[in-house]
Scaffold this motif. Structure first.
Motif, PDB file in Angstrom:
ATOM      1  N   ALA A 137       9.616  35.943  -2.556  1.00 22.93           N
ATOM      2  CA  ALA A 137       8.311  35.321  -2.289  1.00 22.93           C
ATOM      3  C   ALA A 137       8.449  33.799  -2.207  1.00 22.93           C
ATOM      4  CB  ALA A 137       7.302  35.710  -3.365  1.00 22.93           C
ATOM      5  N   VAL A 138       9.225  33.203  -3.121  1.00 24.94           N
ATOM      6  CA  VAL A 138       9.438  31.751  -3.098  1.00 24.94           C
ATOM      7  C   VAL A 138      10.152  31.346  -1.811  1.00 24.94           C
ATOM      8  CG1 VAL A 138      10.763  29.887  -4.171  1.00 24.94           C
ATOM      9  CG2 VAL A 138       9.377  31.397  -5.581  1.00 24.94           C
ATOM     10  N   LEU A 139      11.165  32.089  -1.415  1.00 23.77           N
ATOM     11  CA  LEU A 139      11.885  31.775  -0.182  1.00 23.77           C
ATOM     12  C   LEU A 139      10.977  31.889   1.037  1.00 23.77           C
ATOM     13  CD1 LEU A 139      15.353  33.462  -0.791  1.00 23.77           C
ATOM     14  CD2 LEU A 139      14.767  31.041  -0.954  1.00 23.77           C
ATOM     15  N   GLU A 140      10.127  32.905   1.058  1.00 22.28           N
ATOM     16  CA  GLU A 140       9.216  33.080   2.191  1.00 22.28           C
ATOM     17  C   GLU A 140       8.202  31.941   2.255  1.00 22.28           C
ATOM     18  OE1 GLU A 140       7.591  34.511   5.650  1.00 22.28           O
ATOM     19  OE2 GLU A 140       9.501  35.000   4.699  1.00 22.28           O
ATOM     20  N   LEU A 141       7.681  31.524   1.108  1.00 22.78           N
ATOM     21  CA  LEU A 141       6.767  30.374   1.087  1.00 22.78           C
ATOM     22  C   LEU A 141       7.463  29.116   1.607  1.00 22.78           C
ATOM     23  CD1 LEU A 141       4.865  30.862  -2.279  1.00 22.78           C
ATOM     24  CD2 LEU A 141       3.892  30.963   0.016  1.00 22.78           C
ATOM     25  N   ALA A 142       8.698  28.909   1.188  1.00 24.39           N
ATOM     26  CA  ALA A 142       9.452  27.745   1.655  1.00 24.39           C
ATOM     27  C   ALA A 142       9.670  27.813   3.165  1.00 24.39           C
ATOM     28  CB  ALA A 142      10.789  27.654   0.929  1.00 24.39           C
ATOM     29  N   ARG A 143      10.046  28.972   3.683  1.00 23.75           N
ATOM     30  CA  ARG A 143      10.253  29.126   5.132  1.00 23.75           C
ATOM     31  C   ARG A 143       8.966  28.822   5.890  1.00 23.75           C
ATOM     32  NH1 ARG A 143      14.083  33.258   3.690  1.00 23.75           N
ATOM     33  NH2 ARG A 143      12.463  34.802   3.357  1.00 23.75           N
ATOM     34  N   LEU A 184       8.083  25.026   5.747  1.00 24.56           N
ATOM     35  CA  LEU A 184       8.960  24.218   6.592  1.00 24.56           C
ATOM     36  C   LEU A 184       8.750  24.481   8.079  1.00 24.56           C
ATOM     37  CD1 LEU A 184      12.209  24.423   4.469  1.00 24.56           C
ATOM     38  CD2 LEU A 184      10.682  22.458   4.717  1.00 24.56           C
ATOM     39  N   ALA A 185       8.189  25.627   8.421  1.00 21.95           N
ATOM     40  CA  ALA A 185       7.962  25.974   9.827  1.00 21.95           C
ATOM     41  C   ALA A 185       6.697  25.344  10.396  1.00 21.95           C
ATOM     42  CB  ALA A 185       7.883  27.494   9.988  1.00 21.95           C
ATOM     43  N   VAL A 186       5.802  24.881   9.538  1.00 19.08           N
ATOM     44  CA  VAL A 186       4.554  24.270  10.006  1.00 19.08           C
ATOM     45  C   VAL A 186       4.871  22.909  10.616  1.00 19.08           C
ATOM     46  CG1 VAL A 186       2.326  23.323   9.270  1.00 19.08           C
ATOM     47  CG2 VAL A 186       3.175  25.452   8.268  1.00 19.08           C
ATOM     48  N   MET A 203       0.843  -1.166   0.000  1.00 20.86           N
ATOM     49  CA  MET A 203       0.000   0.000   0.000  1.00 20.86           C
ATOM     50  C   MET A 203       0.890   1.230   0.000  1.00 20.86           C
ATOM     51  SD  MET A 203      -3.028  -0.877   2.625  1.00 20.86           S
ATOM     52  CE  MET A 203      -4.482  -0.928   1.643  1.00 20.86           C
ATOM     53  N   PRO A 204       0.421   2.291  -0.575  1.00 23.46           N
ATOM     54  CA  PRO A 204       1.238   3.485  -0.592  1.00 23.46           C
ATOM     55  C   PRO A 204       1.354   4.105   0.780  1.00 23.46           C
ATOM     56  CG  PRO A 204      -0.927   3.929  -1.511  1.00 23.46           C
ATOM     57  CD  PRO A 204      -0.850   2.443  -1.242  1.00 23.46           C
ATOM     58  N   GLY A 205       2.429   4.876   0.940  1.00 20.45           N
ATOM     59  CA  GLY A 205       2.617   5.609   2.186  1.00 20.45           C
ATOM     60  C   GLY A 205       1.596   6.715   2.332  1.00 20.45           C
ATOM     61  N   ILE A 206       1.593   7.322   3.470  1.00 21.23           N
ATOM     62  CA  ILE A 206       0.679   8.420   3.732  1.00 21.23           C
ATOM     63  C   ILE A 206       1.129   9.626   2.934  1.00 21.23           C
ATOM     64  CG2 ILE A 206      -0.237   9.952   5.512  1.00 21.23           C
ATOM     65  CD1 ILE A 206       0.265   7.629   7.470  1.00 21.23           C
ATOM     66  N   ALA A 207       0.234  10.180   2.128  1.00 23.61           N
ATOM     67  CA  ALA A 207       0.572  11.330   1.303  1.00 23.61           C
ATOM     68  C   ALA A 207       0.671  12.577   2.164  1.00 23.61           C
ATOM     69  CB  ALA A 207      -0.483  11.526   0.215  1.00 23.61           C
ATOM     70  N   GLY A 208       1.444  13.521   1.718  1.00 27.78           N
ATOM     71  CA  GLY A 208       1.552  14.790   2.438  1.00 27.78           C
ATOM     72  C   GLY A 208       2.980  15.250   2.506  1.00 27.78           C
ATOM     73  N   ARG A 209       3.356  15.768   3.637  1.00 25.25           N
ATOM     74  CA  ARG A 209       4.680  16.364   3.798  1.00 25.25           C
ATOM     75  C   ARG A 209       5.801  15.343   3.662  1.00 25.25           C
ATOM     76  NH1 ARG A 209       5.491  21.277   7.155  1.00 25.25           N
ATOM     77  NH2 ARG A 209       7.459  20.233   7.465  1.00 25.25           N
ATOM     78  N   ASP A 210       5.541  14.090   3.926  1.00 31.54           N
ATOM     79  CA  ASP A 210       6.604  13.099   3.885  1.00 31.54           C
ATOM     80  C   ASP A 210       6.959  12.673   2.462  1.00 31.54           C
ATOM     81  OD1 ASP A 210       6.728  13.164   6.626  1.00 31.54           O
ATOM     82  OD2 ASP A 210       5.357  11.491   6.869  1.00 31.54           O
ATOM     83  N   THR A 211       6.116  12.962   1.504  1.00 33.01           N
ATOM     84  CA  THR A 211       6.417  12.607   0.134  1.00 33.01           C
ATOM     85  C   THR A 211       7.180  13.749  -0.521  1.00 33.01           C
ATOM     86  OG1 THR A 211       4.312  13.477  -0.640  1.00 33.01           O
ATOM     87  CG2 THR A 211       4.389  11.132  -0.083  1.00 33.01           C
ATOM     88  N   ARG A 212       8.129  13.409  -1.378  1.00 33.41           N
ATOM     89  CA  ARG A 212       8.962  14.407  -2.031  1.00 33.41           C
ATOM     90  C   ARG A 212       9.010  14.099  -3.518  1.00 33.41           C
ATOM     91  NH1 ARG A 212      14.246  15.490   1.264  1.00 33.41           N
ATOM     92  NH2 ARG A 212      14.158  17.301  -0.079  1.00 33.41           N
TER      93      ARG A 212
END
Length: 192
Positions: free
Chosen positions: A52-58, A61-63, A1-10
């Motif tokens: 803007a891209v850097l701020e979105l990334a920050r 990653l902070a969540v 079965m696939p892993g849980i989708a979300g932040r852990d998938t890259r």
């Protein structure tokens, strides 16, 4: 079965830098890549887009990671998995890898068998658990007949897997058999 989708998938983990810039800036990928690497003087618009891209990334990653709730009973397991396996015409054996608080790390389909059985070997059950450094595992499978009562083979497999888990230091927290509208838990029924 696939892993849980979300932040852990890259999904872009192996992508080259040029591909990442193309995805992030479809209209100006090469210009942005050159501007941020210092290869080309950046105009104010490009610098604002880059910030803007850097701020979105920050912010992303902070969540904090949202972890699933731990299973508290075999009833929780039944509610989570009953519809995923209920339509299968054959037995499907799944191992759920758990962290130290018994929250799901991921699920692994170990075997899909025949109408009234499946081939289960400790090597296949614990391979992913060892690889993922799971703290414990939860075993489950369906009975296509709809009756979750365990067979002698189910009891023997559970005994062997618990023994193997004990040797590996990866305990089996339960083995749940899913039927149409009911379930059997080895732990809750005292067959542990």
């Amino acid at each position: 079965m696939p892993g849980i989708a979300g932040r852990d998938t890259r999904p872009l983990e192996g992508a080259e830098e040029t591909e990442l810039f193309r995805r992030a800036f479809p209209d100006d990928a090469e210009g942005m890549r050159l501007a941020v690497s210092g290869g080309e003087p950046a105009d104010e618009g490009r610098l604002h887009r880059w910030e803007a891209v850097l701020e979105l990334a920050r912010r992303t990653l902070a969540v904090p990671r949202r972890r699933p709730e731990p299973f508290r009973s075999a009833g929780d397991v039944f509610e989570r998995y009953r519809f995923l396996l209920s339509d299968s015409p054959v037995e499907v054996f799944v191992v759920v890898l758990l962290d130290v608080k018994h929250r799901t790390l991921r699920e692994e389909r170990v075997s899909a068998g025949i109408l009234d059985g499946s081939l289960i070997h400790p090597r296949e059950v614990f391979a992913a658990a060892v690889r993922e450094r799971a703290a414990a595992v939860l075993l489950l499978h369906n009975h296509p007949s709809g009756d979750p009562a365990p067979s002698g083979q189910d009891r023997e497999v559970t005994r062997r897997l618990r023994s193997a888990g004990g040797i590996l230091g990866i305990p089996v927290v339960d083995h749940v058999i899913l039927g149409d509208a009911a379930f059997f838990s080895f732990r809750e029924e005292g067959d542990w």
